[in-house]
Design a protein around this motif. Structure first.
Motif, PDB file in Angstrom:
ATOM      1  N   ILE A  72       0.856  -1.189   0.000  1.00 34.51           N
ATOM      2  CA  ILE A  72       0.000   0.000   0.000  1.00 34.51           C
ATOM      3  C   ILE A  72       0.891   1.236   0.000  1.00 34.51           C
ATOM      4  O   ILE A  72       1.732   1.404   0.889  1.00 34.51           O
ATOM      5  N   LYS A  73       0.726   2.083  -1.011  1.00 37.34           N
ATOM      6  CA  LYS A  73       1.575   3.262  -1.159  1.00 37.34           C
ATOM      7  C   LYS A  73       1.481   4.150   0.071  1.00 37.34           C
ATOM      8  O   LYS A  73       0.397   4.499   0.523  1.00 37.34           O
ATOM      9  N   GLY A  74       2.637   4.505   0.630  1.00 40.49           N
ATOM     10  CA  GLY A  74       2.675   5.352   1.810  1.00 40.49           C
ATOM     11  C   GLY A  74       2.809   4.579   3.106  1.00 40.49           C
ATOM     12  O   GLY A  74       3.143   5.158   4.146  1.00 40.49           O
ATOM     13  N   SER A  75       2.566   3.270   3.072  1.00 47.23           N
ATOM     14  CA  SER A  75       2.671   2.450   4.277  1.00 47.23           C
ATOM     15  C   SER A  75       4.142   2.205   4.626  1.00 47.23           C
ATOM     16  O   SER A  75       5.043   2.408   3.805  1.00 47.23           O
ATOM     17  N   ASN A  76       4.390   1.747   5.859  1.00 53.27           N
ATOM     18  CA  ASN A  76       5.758   1.459   6.292  1.00 53.27           C
ATOM     19  C   ASN A  76       6.383   0.352   5.453  1.00 53.27           C
ATOM     20  O   ASN A  76       7.569   0.412   5.113  1.00 53.27           O
ATOM     21  N   ASN A  77       5.581  -0.672   5.133  1.00 50.03           N
ATOM     22  CA  ASN A  77       6.089  -1.765   4.296  1.00 50.03           C
ATOM     23  C   ASN A  77       6.464  -1.266   2.897  1.00 50.03           C
ATOM     24  O   ASN A  77       7.442  -1.735   2.294  1.00 50.03           O
ATOM     25  N   TYR A  78       5.662  -0.319   2.378  1.00 51.10           N
ATOM     26  CA  TYR A  78       5.948   0.266   1.058  1.00 51.10           C
ATOM     27  C   TYR A  78       7.284   1.017   1.106  1.00 51.10           C
ATOM     28  O   TYR A  78       8.128   0.871   0.211  1.00 51.10           O
ATOM     29  N   LYS A  79       7.463   1.809   2.170  1.00 52.79           N
ATOM     30  CA  LYS A  79       8.694   2.601   2.307  1.00 52.79           C
ATOM     31  C   LYS A  79       9.915   1.700   2.446  1.00 52.79           C
ATOM     32  O   LYS A  79      10.976   1.973   1.874  1.00 52.79           O
ATOM     33  N   LYS A  80       9.771   0.615   3.230  1.00 48.27           N
ATOM     34  CA  LYS A  80      10.890  -0.310   3.426  1.00 48.27           C
ATOM     35  C   LYS A  80      11.268  -1.008   2.117  1.00 48.27           C
ATOM     36  O   LYS A  80      12.444  -1.172   1.802  1.00 48.27           O
ATOM     37  N   THR A  81      10.250  -1.417   1.352  1.00 43.20           N
ATOM     38  CA  THR A  81      10.509  -2.108   0.086  1.00 43.20           C
ATOM     39  C   THR A  81      11.087  -1.148  -0.945  1.00 43.20           C
ATOM     40  O   THR A  81      11.976  -1.514  -1.722  1.00 43.20           O
ATOM     41  N   LYS A  82      10.591   0.096  -0.938  1.00 40.88           N
ATOM     42  CA  LYS A  82      11.121   1.093  -1.866  1.00 40.88           C
ATOM     43  C   LYS A  82      12.583   1.393  -1.562  1.00 40.88           C
ATOM     44  O   LYS A  82      13.406   1.542  -2.477  1.00 40.88           O
TER      45      LYS A  82
END
Length: 227
Positions: A146-156
Motif C-alpha cells: 500500500i503506497k505510503g505504508s511502512n512496508n511500502y517505504k521499506k521495500t522502496k
C-alpha cells in the motif's frame, strides 16, 4: 548554504542592474529538505577519523582514501539510500603524469567494452544482467504494498539500495578503466557514437538496447576528458 544564498542574490542583483527582468528567490520546503549541509573555510575539522562539525558535534567517519592538499570546505550530503557522505573540497597543486609517447585508438562495444589498437580487450561486466532478476523481484513486491505504508517505504528503500549497488559497480569499473588509459597513453582516439540513433534503429531489441544504455559509454568518454 549561506554562501550559495548570497551568491544567488548577487547574481540576481547584477542581472537586474543590467536591465534584465528577474523574479525572487523562493525557498522550496519539503519533509526531506535537510539533505545537504555545506561548510566553507571554517566550522569543521578532522582528527583521528572523526569529523567535527560546528553546532553538530563529532561524527565518526570512514575515509575511503587519504586526503591530499589543503581542505577548503566540506559538503555533507544524505543519499536516497539513507547514507550520509562527506565530500571534502581541497586545494592541491596538480602534478602532470609522466609522458608515455603512446597513442591508442579505442572501439567501444557491447561484449568487449573496449577493444583498442594495441590489441587489448576489456570485457563488458554487464552488471545489469546480474541484477535484473533482483530488481524485478523487488519491484513486484513493491507493487503489492500500500503506497505510503511502512512496508511500502521499506521495500522502496530496498529497491533504491539495489540500484545504488548497481551504479556503484558500474562507476567503479568505468573509473578504473578510464584511469588505465589515462596512465598509459598520451593521446586517446575514440569513435563518435550516436547512442540515441543506435537505440532508435534497434526498436524491439530490448536486451540489446538495455546493454547499450547500461554501458554508459558517454560517462566513460567524459571520464577520459575529465581526468
Amino acid at each position: 548554504m549561506n554562501n550559495k544564498l548570497w551568491s544567488n542574490l548577487k547574481a540576481l542583483g547584477k542581472l537586474k542592474q543590467n536591465g534584465h527582468k528577474v523574479g525572487k528567490l523562493r525557498f522550496k520546503s519539503s519533509k526531506n529538505h535537510y539533505k545537504t549541509l555545506e561548510y566553507n573555510q571554517s566550522g569543521f575539522k578532522i582528527k583521528d577519523n572523526k569529523l567535527y562539525l560546528s553546532k553538530i558535534g563529532e561524527i565518526p567517519i570512514k575515509l575511503h582514501r587519504k586526503i591530499k592538499g589543503e581542505i577548503k570546505g566540506v559538503i555533507i550530503k544524505k543519499e536516497s539510500t539513507g547514507k550520509w557522505f562527506a565530500f571534502f573540497q581541497v586545494e592541491e597543486e596538480p602534478k602532470p603524469l609522466p609522458k608515455t609517447n603512446k597513442v591508442v585508438g579505442i572501439d567501444l562495444g557491447i561484449d568487449g567494452y573496449t577493444i583498442d589498437s594495441d590489441g587489448n580487450k576489456f570485457e563488458n561486466p554487464k552488471f545489469i544482467d546480474k541484477t535484473l532478476d533482483k530488481i524485478k523481484k523487488v519491484q513486484k513486491n513493491l507493487s503489492k504494498k500500500i503506497k505510503g505504508s511502512n512496508n511500502y517505504k521499506k521495500t522502496k528503500l530496498k529497491l533504491i539500495k539495489v540500484y545504488d549497488k548497481l551504479n556503484n559497480q558500474k562507476n567503479d569499473f568505468l573509473h578504473k578503466l578510464s584511469r588505465y588509459y589515462i596512465n598509459n597513453y598520451d593521446k586517446i582516439v575514440l569513435e563518435d557514437l550516436k547512442i540515441k540513433s543506435m537505440i532508435e534503429n534497434r526498436k524491439g531489441q530490448k536486451t540489446l538496447n538495455r546493454h547499450i544504455l547500461d554501458s554508459s559509454w558517454k560517462k566513460f568518454i567524459n571520464l577520459l576528458l575529465y581526468i
